[in-house]
Structure formats: structure tokens, C-alpha cells
Design a protein around this motif. Structure first.
Motif, mmCIF file in Angstrom:
data_model
loop_
_atom_site.group_PDB
_atom_site.id
_atom_site.type_symbol
_atom_site.label_atom_id
_atom_site.label_comp_id
_atom_site.label_asym_id
_atom_site.label_seq_id
_atom_site.Cartn_x
_atom_site.Cartn_y
_atom_site.Cartn_z
ATOM 1 N N VAL A 153 13.227 -23.562 -3.173
ATOM 2 C CA VAL A 153 12.614 -24.876 -3.408
ATOM 3 C C VAL A 153 11.306 -25.026 -2.640
ATOM 4 N N ASP A 154 10.438 -25.903 -3.146
ATOM 5 C CA ASP A 154 9.208 -26.270 -2.435
ATOM 6 C C ASP A 154 9.496 -27.517 -1.607
ATOM 7 N N VAL A 155 9.139 -27.468 -0.326
ATOM 8 C CA VAL A 155 9.403 -28.612 0.562
ATOM 9 C C VAL A 155 8.153 -28.954 1.367
ATOM 10 N N LYS A 156 8.115 -30.201 1.844
ATOM 11 C CA LYS A 156 7.011 -30.636 2.697
ATOM 12 C C LYS A 156 7.610 -31.065 4.039
ATOM 13 N N VAL A 157 6.934 -30.741 5.128
ATOM 14 C CA VAL A 157 7.426 -31.096 6.461
ATOM 15 C C VAL A 157 7.164 -32.586 6.699
ATOM 16 N N LEU A 158 8.246 -33.313 7.052
ATOM 17 C CA LEU A 158 8.117 -34.744 7.350
ATOM 18 C C LEU A 158 7.916 -34.957 8.839
ATOM 19 N N ASN A 159 8.808 -34.343 9.644
ATOM 20 C CA ASN A 159 8.699 -34.499 11.099
ATOM 21 C C ASN A 159 9.319 -33.300 11.795
ATOM 22 N N VAL A 160 8.865 -33.042 13.012
ATOM 23 C CA VAL A 160 9.351 -31.906 13.797
ATOM 24 C C VAL A 160 9.672 -32.382 15.209
ATOM 25 N N ASP A 161 10.910 -32.102 15.644
ATOM 26 C CA ASP A 161 11.297 -32.394 17.030
ATOM 27 C C ASP A 161 11.609 -31.053 17.687
ATOM 28 N N ALA B 64 11.881 -30.184 20.810
ATOM 29 C CA ALA B 64 12.845 -30.221 21.921
ATOM 30 C C ALA B 64 14.278 -30.158 21.409
ATOM 31 N N LYS B 65 14.570 -30.942 20.367
ATOM 32 C CA LYS B 65 15.933 -30.959 19.811
ATOM 33 C C LYS B 65 16.126 -29.930 18.696
ATOM 34 N N LYS B 66 15.030 -29.192 18.378
ATOM 35 C CA LYS B 66 15.052 -28.173 17.313
ATOM 36 C C LYS B 66 15.495 -28.776 15.982
ATOM 37 N N ARG B 67 14.854 -29.875 15.634
ATOM 38 C CA ARG B 67 15.166 -30.549 14.362
ATOM 39 C C ARG B 67 13.940 -30.617 13.484
ATOM 40 N N ILE B 68 14.119 -30.270 12.224
ATOM 41 C CA ILE B 68 12.998 -30.295 11.274
ATOM 42 C C ILE B 68 13.419 -31.151 10.094
ATOM 43 N N HIS C 117 13.350 -20.109 12.769
ATOM 44 C CA HIS C 117 14.710 -19.788 13.223
ATOM 45 C C HIS C 117 15.684 -20.922 12.910
ATOM 46 N N GLN C 118 15.193 -22.158 12.950
ATOM 47 C CA GLN C 118 16.040 -23.329 12.701
ATOM 48 C C GLN C 118 15.849 -23.797 11.261
ATOM 49 N N ASP C 119 16.949 -24.001 10.518
ATOM 50 C CA ASP C 119 16.844 -24.538 9.155
ATOM 51 C C ASP C 119 16.423 -26.007 9.216
ATOM 52 N N GLY C 120 15.649 -26.427 8.227
ATOM 53 C CA GLY C 120 15.228 -27.825 8.144
ATOM 54 C C GLY C 120 16.196 -28.610 7.275
ATOM 55 N N LEU C 121 16.279 -29.931 7.509
ATOM 56 C CA LEU C 121 17.176 -30.784 6.733
ATOM 57 C C LEU C 121 16.391 -31.624 5.733
ATOM 58 N N VAL C 122 16.805 -31.522 4.466
ATOM 59 C CA VAL C 122 16.290 -32.440 3.445
ATOM 60 C C VAL C 122 17.384 -33.487 3.248
ATOM 61 N N ILE D 12 8.694 -22.901 15.164
ATOM 62 C CA ILE D 12 8.831 -24.356 15.019
ATOM 63 C C ILE D 12 7.570 -25.052 15.526
ATOM 64 N N GLU D 13 6.895 -24.385 16.498
ATOM 65 C CA GLU D 13 5.659 -24.977 17.047
ATOM 66 C C GLU D 13 4.488 -24.875 16.056
ATOM 67 N N ASP D 14 4.609 -23.994 15.055
ATOM 68 C CA ASP D 14 3.536 -23.853 14.044
ATOM 69 C C ASP D 14 3.618 -24.928 12.957
ATOM 70 N N LEU D 15 4.764 -25.601 12.886
ATOM 71 C CA LEU D 15 4.970 -26.587 11.820
ATOM 72 C C LEU D 15 4.257 -27.893 12.127
ATOM 73 N N LYS D 16 3.623 -28.433 11.117
ATOM 74 C CA LYS D 16 2.928 -29.715 11.256
ATOM 75 C C LYS D 16 3.334 -30.605 10.079
ATOM 76 N N PRO D 17 3.540 -31.909 10.326
ATOM 77 C CA PRO D 17 3.857 -32.810 9.213
ATOM 78 C C PRO D 17 2.821 -32.703 8.098
ATOM 79 N N GLY D 18 3.315 -32.650 6.861
ATOM 80 C CA GLY D 18 2.413 -32.522 5.711
ATOM 81 C C GLY D 18 2.315 -31.113 5.163
ATOM 82 N N MET D 19 2.747 -30.100 5.960
ATOM 83 C CA MET D 19 2.694 -28.707 5.489
ATOM 84 C C MET D 19 3.656 -28.516 4.317
ATOM 85 N N THR D 20 3.219 -27.779 3.294
ATOM 86 C CA THR D 20 4.083 -27.469 2.149
ATOM 87 C C THR D 20 4.521 -26.019 2.252
#
Length: 481
Positions: A461-469, A471-475, A433-438, A405-413
Motif C-alpha cells: 500500500v501507499d501511505v503518508k506519514v502523519l506523525n512520528v514519536d 522516543a516511544k517508537k510510534r509512527i 525497524h518499527q511498523d507504522g500504524l494506520v 525512524i529519525e529520517d521520517l518526516k510528516p507528509g512523506m509518502t
């Protein structure tokens, strides 16, 4: 939920209905009665009725979503022809491993302790290396439960150290523990303990998701939120009918199917399923469908219902490997003969282009004394015998590297697999480890009422990272690329 009603208007309406003429003695008493009966009895009754109606509608909608999610889960394409290492991760009791050959037979089972408190990472790597070399393992099916993240990290490090090309898939563990502790699992794997049975089930879920999932109560597979708030009887019936529909659509290999899988075939009861397996174990492989009539308690009526859904590969009659019903064998043979083929040509890999040779379907159907739709079905089967509708579904994403989750950055596809769908969006596995929510608002540029209009469980599906939290393990993800 609370109803804010126009109380004054309602009371005036009731007064008009009840107070037919003005009387200074009775009118005040009747007004008090009306106000009291509305506040104490009528209003709460209406509120309950509306609440029940809304709950019923919501439940109906939720059950439909659960059914659709389950259907997509069962329709995931099998990964055939590979030796798979099933890995059931854990901490104190270790990680349970099971090696399963391409036919689903367990070749080896053991326990390793790479995680806390023992941290035997080096020993685990050495053990897994030996297993990969000995059994030529090409795929690891990793459960998504406790210690999955740590196990994934160890596997990725190991893959970089060995010359063999091995990939892994993270598989949902839902229901695996229930199955591993069941009577059926103890009959299937009498020599394995509960944890190793779970690892074997996780491996088989990749090889043939449908055949493995039918061994678990559909309600335990985990296909939606708030499942336990539903009417359990209605939910069970709806999910059961989904499983039955999928099993009959895909078809079942009569010589390899387990009793739980056979139970879902139209016309086959629990007793008949056990009788078929017992007959097969006693007399060997089924050579043709007619042999089913020798199975105890399986009469002509049950045979008529189930025969078209049961396949026999390499049997006496090549048509037994297709979904052509025995009732239509005469018509299919006559059709083949008229086009210059024989049933043996089916076994050679299908008769591509046979549909184009039937230029007058209506006339041909009349000559064969069958309906046009039956003729179309027969032609489809002859072109592609024993076609598996699951082959048209999106394949699992095979991974060989890990993301945190720490490797994820907003804008990553990224590429991900839809794991679950709820009313307000979809959860996507992107290898973390944590699923992301679209969220539903991020699924399409057009307005949609429900996520099922755009995606299904199992879709890649192809997705883009919007935001990463972290601490709360939310993507937060978007499909608007």
C-alpha cells in the motif's frame, strides 16, 4: 465490564411476580428476600452471562481475523529462481547466516559477529562479499528480531560497495525459533545448529512461504493480538483448517513436498505423509499419480481424495501437472481430441484461448458426461496448467536502501507492506525497524466497520506519514493520500 441496571424497576417487577396478595406479616419479609436474591444471586448471574456472551462474540470475531491474516500470510507469492542468504540477526551469539539455492537446499551456513559486543563489521562485510561472489546471491532475507536494525544498516552499506545488484526483504521471524528447535528441523538439517536452522528457515520463507510456514504450529506464526487469551482449542482448529484450505487451493508438488506439507492435503494423514516421503526416497521421483496407490496404507479412498491436489511436473502424463482429477482424465483427453489437441500440448505451456473454442458449454459437458462446472475447471487448467493462485497476490517490497525512524518526516509518502491487522487498524512495514500504524479512521474516505474491508495481510500500500514519536517508537500513517 459492569452492568448498570434499572434496579428499582427490576425489583418492582419481581415483587409483582412473587407477592400475589398483600399481607402485613409476610410482605416485608418477601421484599427483603427479593432484594437480597437479586443483589447476591440474580444480578451477578446476569452480568456473568452477558460478559460470557460478549467474550464469545469477541473471540469469534478475533479468530476470524486471525484466520484471514494467516491465509494472506500463507498466500504470499513465492520468490522463485533466486539464491537467497538467510540472515538471523543477534547480539552476543552473533548473526547466523545460511545460503539457500533456488530449490531450497542449504549450500553454506556460518556465524558472523558484526553487532555488540564484538563489532566485527569489516570482517562480516568481507565474509558476506565472498558468499555473494561464490554463490551468486541476489537476495537477502533478513529476520526482524533483535539486532535487525543494525544488520540492515550493515547490509545497505555493503550493497553500495559491491558491483552485484543485491536486494533485501525484512521477513517476520515468528515461529522460526520454535521450528529450529523442533525434531523436524533436526531431521532436515542434522549438520546445522539451532541458529543456522533458523537462518535457513528465514531464507526459505521468501522462496516458498507456504511450504516453510506449514512446518510451524499455526498458533506460533503470530497473526494477531491477544492470541493467548483465546480458547486455544478453537483457535487451533480454525487456524488448522485455514492452512488446509490454502494448501489444497495452491496444490502440492508430490516430488518436493515435505511430510508436514503433505499432512494438510485432503485425505492424507500424518502416517500417510511419512509413507509418501519414505516411498519417494526409496524409489525415486513419482512418474505418475497412479504410483500413489503403491504407497503403504494409501488405499483407493485416500487416493480419490488427495490425487487432484498433488502435482507431478515432467511426469508421464502431462495432466498430472494440473489440478484435473484423475477421474476426469478421460473427459479431458476426449475434449482435447475434439478440439484438435493432444495431452502433450499441455506440457508446452498451456493452450491459451481453448475456452473460446468451446462455444456450447452445456452441449459439450453432456457429450463428455461431466457437469458444466467441471468442464469450466478443466478448461481453466488446460489454459494455464498448474496455475498458482498466489501469483495474483501483491509481491514483497524488495529494498536496497534503509530508512531510520529519525529520517521520517510528516507528509512523506512511502510504499509499505501490511504486516498485521487488528480491529482498530493495520500495521504497515515501511522499511523502518518499527511498523507504522494506520488507524481505521485513516484507511478510507468512506465509513468502514473493519480494516479487512480495505486491506489484507501482505498487501502493498501507499501511505503518508502523519506523525512520528521517536522516543516511544510510534509512527502514525494514513492511506488517505
Amino acid at each position: 465490564m459492569k452492568i448498570e441496571a434499572p434496579t428499582e424497576k427490576i425489583l418492582r417487577y419481581l415483587e409483582k411476580k412473587v407477592i400475589t396478595r398483600d399481607n402485613p406479616r409476610t410482605t416485608p419479609a418477601l421484599r427483603d428476600c427479593i432484594a437480597d436474591s437479586y443483589a447476591r444471586l440474580i444480578a451477578p448471574a446476569i452480568e456473568r452471562e452477558i460478559r460470557n456472551l460478549l467474550t464469545e462474540q469477541a473471540e469469534e470475531g478475533a479468530i476470524k481475523v486471525f484466520g484471514k491474516n494467516l491465509e494472506q500470510l500463507l498466500m504470499q507469492p513465492p520468490i522463485a529462481g533466486q539464491t537467497v542468504l538467510g540472515w538471523d540477526p543477534g547480539y552476543r551469539n552473533g548473526c547466523k547466516l545460511a545460503v539457500v539455492d533456488p530449490t531450497g537446499k542449504v549450500l553454506d551456513a556460518l556465524v558472523v559477529y558484526p553487532t555488540a559486543p564484538k563489532h566485527q563489521v569489516r570482517e562480516t562485510k568481507a565474509t558476506v562479499k565472498k558468499l555473494i561472489e561464490k554463490y551468486n546471491i541476489t537476495l537477502v532475507s533478513l529476520g526482524n528480531g533483535t539486532a535487525s536494525r543494525e544488520s540492515e544498516q550493515i547490509l545497505v552499506e555493503l550493497f553500495k560497495e559491491i558491483p552485484q545488484k543485491v536486494q533485501y526483504v525484512i521477513v517476520s521471524e515468528s515461529g522460526a525459533s520454535i521450528y529450529s528447535a523442533s525434531k523436524l528441523a533436526s531431521e532436515e538439517f542434522p549438520d546445522l545448529d539451532v541458529g543456522q536452522r533458523s537462518a535457513a528457515s528465514i531464507a526459505r520463507r521468501l522462496q516458498d512461504p507456504l511450504a516453510e510456514m506449514v512446518k510451524i504450529d499455526p498458533k506460533s506464526i503470530g497473526v494477531g493480538q491477544y492470541q493467548h487469551d483465546m480458547n486455544q482449542k478453537r483457535l487451533g482448529e480454525a487456524l488448522g483448517s485455514v492452512v488446509e484450505d490454502v494448501v489444497n487451493r495452491v496444490g502440492v508438488d508430490l516430488n518436493t513436498a515435505s511430510a508436514p506439507l503433505l499432512e494438510y492435503v485432503s485425505g492424507i494423514t500424518k502416517t500417510l505423509a511419512k509413507n509418501i516421503v519414505a516411498y519417494r526416497e526409496e524409489n525415486g521421483r513419482f512418474a505418475d499419480r497412479r504410483q500413489l496407490l503403491k504407497v503403504p496404507k494409501l488405499g483407493p479412498k485416500a487416493y480419490e481424495q488427495c490425487a487432484g491436489f498433488l502435482r507431478i511436473t515432467g511426469g508421464k502424463n502431462p495432466l498430472d501437472a494440473t489440478s484435473v482429477h484423475p477421474e476426469s482424465y478421460a473427459a479431458a483427453t476426449k475434449l482435447l481430441k475434439s478440439l484438435g489437441y493432444s495431452p502433450d500440448d499441455i506440457a508446452k505451456g498451456g493452450l491459451h484461448g481453448i475456452s473460446a473454442k468451446v462455444t456450447q458449454p452445456k452441449k459439450t459437458a453432456q457429450e463428455l458426461e461431466i457437469g458444466e462446472l467441471t468442464l469450466q475447471d478443466i478448461l481453466q487448467e488446460l489454459e494455464k496448467p498448474a496455475r498458482d493462485p498466489r501469483d495474483e497476490m501483491p509481491r514483497s517490497v524488495l529494498r536496497s536502501d534503509v530508512l531510520g525512524i529519525e529520517d521520517l518526516k510528516p507528509g512523506m509518502t512511502l510504499k509499505g507492506t501490511v504486516r498485521n491487522i487488528i480491529d482498530f487498524g493495520a500495521f504497515v512495514d515501511i522499511g523502518v525497524h518499527q511498523d507504522g500504524l494506520v488507524h481505521i479512521s485513516q484507511m478510507s474516505d468512506r465509513y468502514i466497520k473493519h480494516p479487512l474491508e480495505v486491506v489484507k495481510v501482505g498487501d502493498v500500500v501507499d501511505v503518508k506519514v502523519l506523525n512520528v514519536d521517536a522516543a516511544k517508537k510510534r509512527i502514525g500513517l494514513t492511506m488517505k493520500l
